[in-house]
Every structure is written in C-alpha cells, then in structure tokens.
Write a protein that holds these residues in place. Sequence first.
Motif, PDB file in Angstrom:
ATOM      1  N   ILE A  34       0.838  -1.203   0.000  1.00  0.00           N
ATOM      2  CA  ILE A  34       0.000   0.000   0.000  1.00  0.00           C
ATOM      3  C   ILE A  34       0.870   1.248   0.000  1.00  0.00           C
ATOM      4  N   PHE A  35       1.898   1.251   0.848  1.00  0.00           N
ATOM      5  CA  PHE A  35       2.800   2.402   0.925  1.00  0.00           C
ATOM      6  C   PHE A  35       3.506   2.626  -0.409  1.00  0.00           C
ATOM      7  N   ILE A  36       4.021   1.550  -1.000  1.00  0.00           N
ATOM      8  CA  ILE A  36       4.720   1.659  -2.279  1.00  0.00           C
ATOM      9  C   ILE A  36       3.780   2.184  -3.367  1.00  0.00           C
ATOM     10  N   SER A  37       2.539   1.706  -3.386  1.00  0.00           N
ATOM     11  CA  SER A  37       1.580   2.124  -4.410  1.00  0.00           C
ATOM     12  C   SER A  37       1.289   3.615  -4.322  1.00  0.00           C
ATOM     13  N   ALA A 169       9.662 -18.650   2.157  1.00  0.00           N
ATOM     14  CA  ALA A 169       8.508 -17.790   2.439  1.00  0.00           C
ATOM     15  C   ALA A 169       8.772 -16.350   2.015  1.00  0.00           C
ATOM     16  N   VAL A 170       9.964 -15.857   2.293  1.00  0.00           N
ATOM     17  CA  VAL A 170      10.318 -14.479   1.924  1.00  0.00           C
ATOM     18  C   VAL A 170      10.353 -14.319   0.405  1.00  0.00           C
ATOM     19  N   ILE A 171      10.963 -15.270  -0.295  1.00  0.00           N
ATOM     20  CA  ILE A 171      11.063 -15.183  -1.754  1.00  0.00           C
ATOM     21  C   ILE A 171       9.676 -15.226  -2.391  1.00  0.00           C
ATOM     22  N   VAL A 172       8.815 -16.123  -1.913  1.00  0.00           N
ATOM     23  CA  VAL A 172       7.457 -16.217  -2.463  1.00  0.00           C
ATOM     24  C   VAL A 172       6.674 -14.937  -2.179  1.00  0.00           C
ATOM     25  N   ALA A 173       6.773 -14.420  -0.951  1.00  0.00           N
ATOM     26  CA  ALA A 173       6.030 -13.208  -0.586  1.00  0.00           C
ATOM     27  C   ALA A 173       6.477 -12.008  -1.424  1.00  0.00           C
ATOM     28  N   ILE A 174       7.785 -11.859  -1.613  1.00  0.00           N
ATOM     29  CA  ILE A 174       8.300 -10.743  -2.421  1.00  0.00           C
ATOM     30  C   ILE A 174       7.883 -10.911  -3.878  1.00  0.00           C
ATOM     31  N   SER A 175       7.861 -12.148  -4.368  1.00  0.00           N
ATOM     32  CA  SER A 175       7.418 -12.405  -5.746  1.00  0.00           C
ATOM     33  C   SER A 175       5.958 -12.005  -5.937  1.00  0.00           C
ATOM     34  N   VAL A 176       5.115 -12.316  -4.937  1.00  0.00           N
ATOM     35  CA  VAL A 176       3.711 -11.922  -4.997  1.00  0.00           C
ATOM     36  C   VAL A 176       3.590 -10.401  -5.007  1.00  0.00           C
ATOM     37  N   MET A 177       4.377  -9.720  -4.163  1.00  0.00           N
ATOM     38  CA  MET A 177       4.367  -8.264  -4.134  1.00  0.00           C
ATOM     39  C   MET A 177       4.793  -7.690  -5.481  1.00  0.00           C
ATOM     40  N   LEU A 178       5.821  -8.275  -6.080  1.00  0.00           N
ATOM     41  CA  LEU A 178       6.326  -7.795  -7.371  1.00  0.00           C
ATOM     42  C   LEU A 178       5.259  -7.934  -8.449  1.00  0.00           C
ATOM     43  N   PHE A 187      -5.147   0.319  -9.576  1.00  0.00           N
ATOM     44  CA  PHE A 187      -6.490   0.318  -8.989  1.00  0.00           C
ATOM     45  C   PHE A 187      -6.660   1.515  -8.056  1.00  0.00           C
ATOM     46  N   ILE A 188      -5.632   1.783  -7.240  1.00  0.00           N
ATOM     47  CA  ILE A 188      -5.689   2.926  -6.320  1.00  0.00           C
ATOM     48  C   ILE A 188      -5.760   4.234  -7.096  1.00  0.00           C
ATOM     49  N   GLU A 189      -5.000   4.324  -8.192  1.00  0.00           N
ATOM     50  CA  GLU A 189      -4.987   5.554  -8.980  1.00  0.00           C
ATOM     51  C   GLU A 189      -6.342   5.819  -9.646  1.00  0.00           C
ATOM     52  N   LYS A 190      -6.994   4.755 -10.120  1.00  0.00           N
ATOM     53  CA  LYS A 190      -8.260   4.916 -10.829  1.00  0.00           C
ATOM     54  C   LYS A 190      -9.436   5.174  -9.888  1.00  0.00           C
ATOM     55  N   ASN A 191      -9.239   4.926  -8.608  1.00  0.00           N
ATOM     56  CA  ASN A 191     -10.312   5.119  -7.632  1.00  0.00           C
ATOM     57  C   ASN A 191      -9.826   6.068  -6.536  1.00  0.00           C
ATOM     58  N   PRO A 192     -10.020   7.385  -6.721  1.00  0.00           N
ATOM     59  CA  PRO A 192      -9.475   8.379  -5.781  1.00  0.00           C
ATOM     60  C   PRO A 192      -9.888   8.154  -4.336  1.00  0.00           C
ATOM     61  N   LEU A 197      -8.663   5.965   1.797  1.00  0.00           N
ATOM     62  CA  LEU A 197      -8.805   4.755   2.609  1.00  0.00           C
ATOM     63  C   LEU A 197      -7.436   4.119   2.867  1.00  0.00           C
ATOM     64  N   ALA A 198      -6.606   4.050   1.830  1.00  0.00           N
ATOM     65  CA  ALA A 198      -5.272   3.471   1.978  1.00  0.00           C
ATOM     66  C   ALA A 198      -4.414   4.310   2.922  1.00  0.00           C
ATOM     67  N   LEU A 199      -4.537   5.630   2.845  1.00  0.00           N
ATOM     68  CA  LEU A 199      -3.781   6.496   3.760  1.00  0.00           C
ATOM     69  C   LEU A 199      -4.250   6.289   5.200  1.00  0.00           C
ATOM     70  N   GLY A 200      -5.553   6.057   5.360  1.00  0.00           N
ATOM     71  CA  GLY A 200      -6.063   5.732   6.694  1.00  0.00           C
ATOM     72  C   GLY A 200      -5.480   4.430   7.214  1.00  0.00           C
TER      73      GLY A 200
END
Length: 260
Positions: A34-37, A169-178, A187-192, A197-200
Amino acid sequence: MPELHFDFLLSVEGWAAMLTLIVMEVVLGIDNLIFISILTNKLPREHRVKARRMGILAALVMRMILLATIAVIVTMTTPIFHAFGHGFSWRDLILIAGGLFLVWKATKEIHEAVDPYAHHDEEAAAAKAVSNTLAGAVFQILLLDLVFSVDSIITAVGMTDELAIMYIAVIVAISVMLFAATPVANFIEKNPTIVMLALGFLLMIGTTLIADGFGFHVPKGYIYAAMAFSALVEALNMMARRRDRRVAEAESRRGGSDAT
C-alpha cells in the motif's frame, strides 16, 4: 552464514509450516505494498514501474541479508535500556521510528489531499519536488522496507526454526508483491476514494507499530479485519456510485430521445 536444511520437505508438518509462513509473509506484505503504491503513483508515469521494482527488489535483498545474519536479528529483541516501565530493544526502537515516519507520511499525504493549496512557500515546494523524484521515492521505500523486514524476519523466527522455510517464504512473498504492485497501484490511482482509505490504513499501521514498540501489542488479526471491513464498505460504495452513474446515463439518453 547458517546452513540450509531441506529435511522439512519430507514431512507433512514441514510443508504445513512452510505454507503457513508463506501466507503470513504475504499478508504482512500488504502494508508495504500500500505504501509503495501511494508513493510511486505520485511519480511521473514513466518512473513508476521502475520505482516499484527497485523498492520491492531492495526489500528482497534486505530480507536475505537479515536472514543471513539471523543470529544478530534474534538478539534485537533483547532490551538495551528501560524507561516508562518497559524494556526497549533495538526492534522496539526500529518499530517506533518506522511508525512515526509512517504516521508523518500518511498525515502529510492526507493534508495535501484535503487541502492541496495549503502551502505555497518555496521550502515546502522544494521538499515536495524532492520526495516526488525517483530517488526520493526509492529512499522512502527503503526506509519502510527496513522496518517491515525486521518485523517480518523476527515474526518468522518465532514461527519456525527452519531457515530454509524462512528463505522460501520471503522469496514467495516478495514475488507476490512484485506481481501485484502495478495492478494494486493502478487500482488505487483509478479510484481516488481508495487513496484516502489506503492512507487511513497507513495511519493505523503506523500507530500500531508505535504501540508495539512501547510494549502494547495489537494482534495483527484485528488490524487486517478492520482493513478488510473498511475495504468491503468502500467496495459497496463504489458499486452504488457505478449504479447511480448508469442510471443517470440511462435517464440522459432517454431524455435526449424524448426531445427528438
């Protein structure tokens, strides 16, 4: 570097531990994602994908290094001084610092979203310009990566003794994030309304990190349940808005046809 053993692959318990840790690491990665997005969506479009990949790959490298020095990471939970009736460890200090940064960043972004013309001075404009560069975004991502990485690795150590399971676990989790970073950011950009909500969410996560650093542990299940409920309510609101737009468009077309 500690030795890796893959004997756990021969037992059901080992596979269960690995799958449980993978799911946990993926869920913990939601905060970071969320932070990265939000951060990368403020960059020029041509830099966004690069910034996301650099930030997420940096998180992978950081967690690999932390796992390689796992003996040091374990000692980070040992209190180094006492204050306010609580023993503070290096982990506590990192969580508090990261939480404060997250609260400050989320509050700043909310303030800009609510009142974008509040600051016109040159110093504020210069600071905003630096934070909205590729280097500035990657630097901020790295700061939060460090906090989330330390918390993630210490949590993993508490769940299993198998270092190989932690690496997988770390490699799989980072791959999912990537894989999920760009769709989530788009999705966040298209829905202001999702941005607020994400900042909250980030504000809540930062507050819980600070509380955890001071010894007041808030179960992660409560946090993610609140996030899921809020996301569900917002999804219903989005559906209602889309329905209202369709009704308005249908009435507009019907009115136009009646006029002719």
